[in-house]
Design a protein around this motif. Structure first.
Motif, PDB file in Angstrom:
ATOM      1  N   PRO A 111      -4.843  46.885  22.648  1.00  0.00           N
ATOM      2  CA  PRO A 111      -4.071  46.242  21.587  1.00  0.00           C
ATOM      3  C   PRO A 111      -4.570  46.642  20.200  1.00  0.00           C
ATOM      4  O   PRO A 111      -5.771  46.711  19.939  1.00  0.00           O
ATOM      5  CB  PRO A 111      -4.284  44.752  21.858  1.00  0.00           C
ATOM      6  CG  PRO A 111      -4.443  44.684  23.348  1.00  0.00           C
ATOM      7  CD  PRO A 111      -5.238  45.909  23.699  1.00  0.00           C
ATOM      8  N   GLY A 112      -3.611  46.954  19.330  1.00  0.00           N
ATOM      9  CA  GLY A 112      -3.915  47.398  17.976  1.00  0.00           C
ATOM     10  C   GLY A 112      -3.887  48.904  17.817  1.00  0.00           C
ATOM     11  O   GLY A 112      -3.789  49.403  16.688  1.00  0.00           O
ATOM     12  N   ASP A 142       4.882  43.555  24.171  1.00  0.00           N
ATOM     13  CA  ASP A 142       3.575  44.214  24.182  1.00  0.00           C
ATOM     14  C   ASP A 142       3.577  45.530  23.417  1.00  0.00           C
ATOM     15  O   ASP A 142       2.514  46.050  23.052  1.00  0.00           O
ATOM     16  CB  ASP A 142       3.120  44.486  25.621  1.00  0.00           C
ATOM     17  CG  ASP A 142       2.815  43.205  26.379  1.00  0.00           C
ATOM     18  OD1 ASP A 142       2.266  42.271  25.765  1.00  0.00           O
ATOM     19  OD2 ASP A 142       3.131  43.143  27.583  1.00  0.00           O
ATOM     20  N   ARG A 183       2.672  50.944  18.307  1.00  0.00           N
ATOM     21  CA  ARG A 183       1.463  50.121  18.392  1.00  0.00           C
ATOM     22  C   ARG A 183       1.518  49.181  19.596  1.00  0.00           C
ATOM     23  O   ARG A 183       2.537  48.559  19.870  1.00  0.00           O
ATOM     24  CB  ARG A 183       1.271  49.321  17.118  1.00  0.00           C
ATOM     25  CG  ARG A 183      -0.119  48.667  17.008  1.00  0.00           C
ATOM     26  CD  ARG A 183      -0.300  47.982  15.664  1.00  0.00           C
ATOM     27  NE  ARG A 183      -0.067  48.884  14.551  1.00  0.00           N
ATOM     28  CZ  ARG A 183      -0.959  49.767  14.078  1.00  0.00           C
ATOM     29  NH1 ARG A 183      -2.151  49.862  14.653  1.00  0.00           N
ATOM     30  NH2 ARG A 183      -0.661  50.525  13.038  1.00  0.00           N
ATOM     31  N   HIS A 185       0.586  45.796  21.321  1.00  0.00           N
ATOM     32  CA  HIS A 185       0.279  44.435  20.874  1.00  0.00           C
ATOM     33  C   HIS A 185      -0.377  43.592  21.958  1.00  0.00           C
ATOM     34  O   HIS A 185      -1.057  42.611  21.659  1.00  0.00           O
ATOM     35  CB  HIS A 185       1.569  43.753  20.405  1.00  0.00           C
ATOM     36  CG  HIS A 185       2.256  44.473  19.294  1.00  0.00           C
ATOM     37  ND1 HIS A 185       1.700  44.634  18.039  1.00  0.00           N
ATOM     38  CD2 HIS A 185       3.465  45.108  19.255  1.00  0.00           C
ATOM     39  CE1 HIS A 185       2.535  45.312  17.264  1.00  0.00           C
ATOM     40  NE2 HIS A 185       3.606  45.617  17.988  1.00  0.00           N
TER      41      HIS A 185
END
Length: 202
Positions: A111-112, A142, A183, A185
């Motif tokens: 994530p990120g 996500d 991205r 998440h």
């Protein structure tokens, strides 16, 4: 761990659709053998030798499967005979003659993390790629979408592919093969990236 070492993990790999614009690519669904996928995911989550790699357009974890101490059940992923069959499938799907040399790298996004728009072109580099997506069931919330573009403009989106586990995207690398991964998440997004090289006469 089940005995899978004699299995062809990509016996079911067949394009369900192909395109020539904005660059040559194909999409395959459920291409990874159903018996291999859970074993591979378990190992990627608990035993794989990940290293963080940062470049000007991405930050992700990766490693070369050819150098890894693979569990016996996963050796089929780098088996020379399987790679030869996979090379021939890529030739048939994209219409190009490919050299026997095949590379295989695993990628992991947390994530990120994301992969910005790029085209994979580099001097003397690979010319064709097959990216196999793996995860525990990412939802649209996500993120982690595989994005194809009509140009190098990040706003010029050609199509967006969900990261469905076991699906694949194959394409010919060119100045026009712009793509990215949005991205992430939530969850973890894994991919197996097979790289191929055009066969040159002489």
């Amino acid at each position: 761990m089940p005995v899978l070492d004699s299995l062809d993990p990509y016996a079911r790999l067949e394009p369900v659709e192909s395109a020539t614009a904005p660059f040559r690519y194909f999409v395959a669904e459920h291409c990874l053998d159903a018996a291999i996928e859970p074993v591979l995911l378990d190992w990627l989550e608990t035993g794989a030798p990940w290293s963080l790699v940062e470049t000007d357009f991405y930050e992700q974890f990766e490693f070369d499967l050819r150098d890894a101490d693979l569990p016996p059940a996963l050796v089929c992923l780098v088996d020379p005979e399987m790679l030869e069959r996979l090379r021939r499938k890529m030739e048939q799907a994209l219409g190009d003659a490919l050299a026997q040399h095949v590379q295989l790298v695993a990628h992991r996004l947390n994530p990120g993390q994301r992969i910005a728009i790029h085209n994979d072109m580099r001097e003397g580099g690979e010319t064709h790629r097959l990216t196999v997506q793996l995860n525990r069931g990412l939802t649209d919330a996500d993120g982690g979408f595989f994005m194809l573009f009509n140009s190098d403009d990040a706003g010029d989106v050609h199509r967006i592919l969900r990261p469905v586990s076991g699906s694949a995207i194959g394409f010919a690398i060119s100045p026009a093969s712009h793509h990215a991964v949005s991205r992430l998440h939530g969850g973890t997004r894994f991919t197996l990236v097979y790289s191929f090289y055009a066969q040159h006469d002489g």
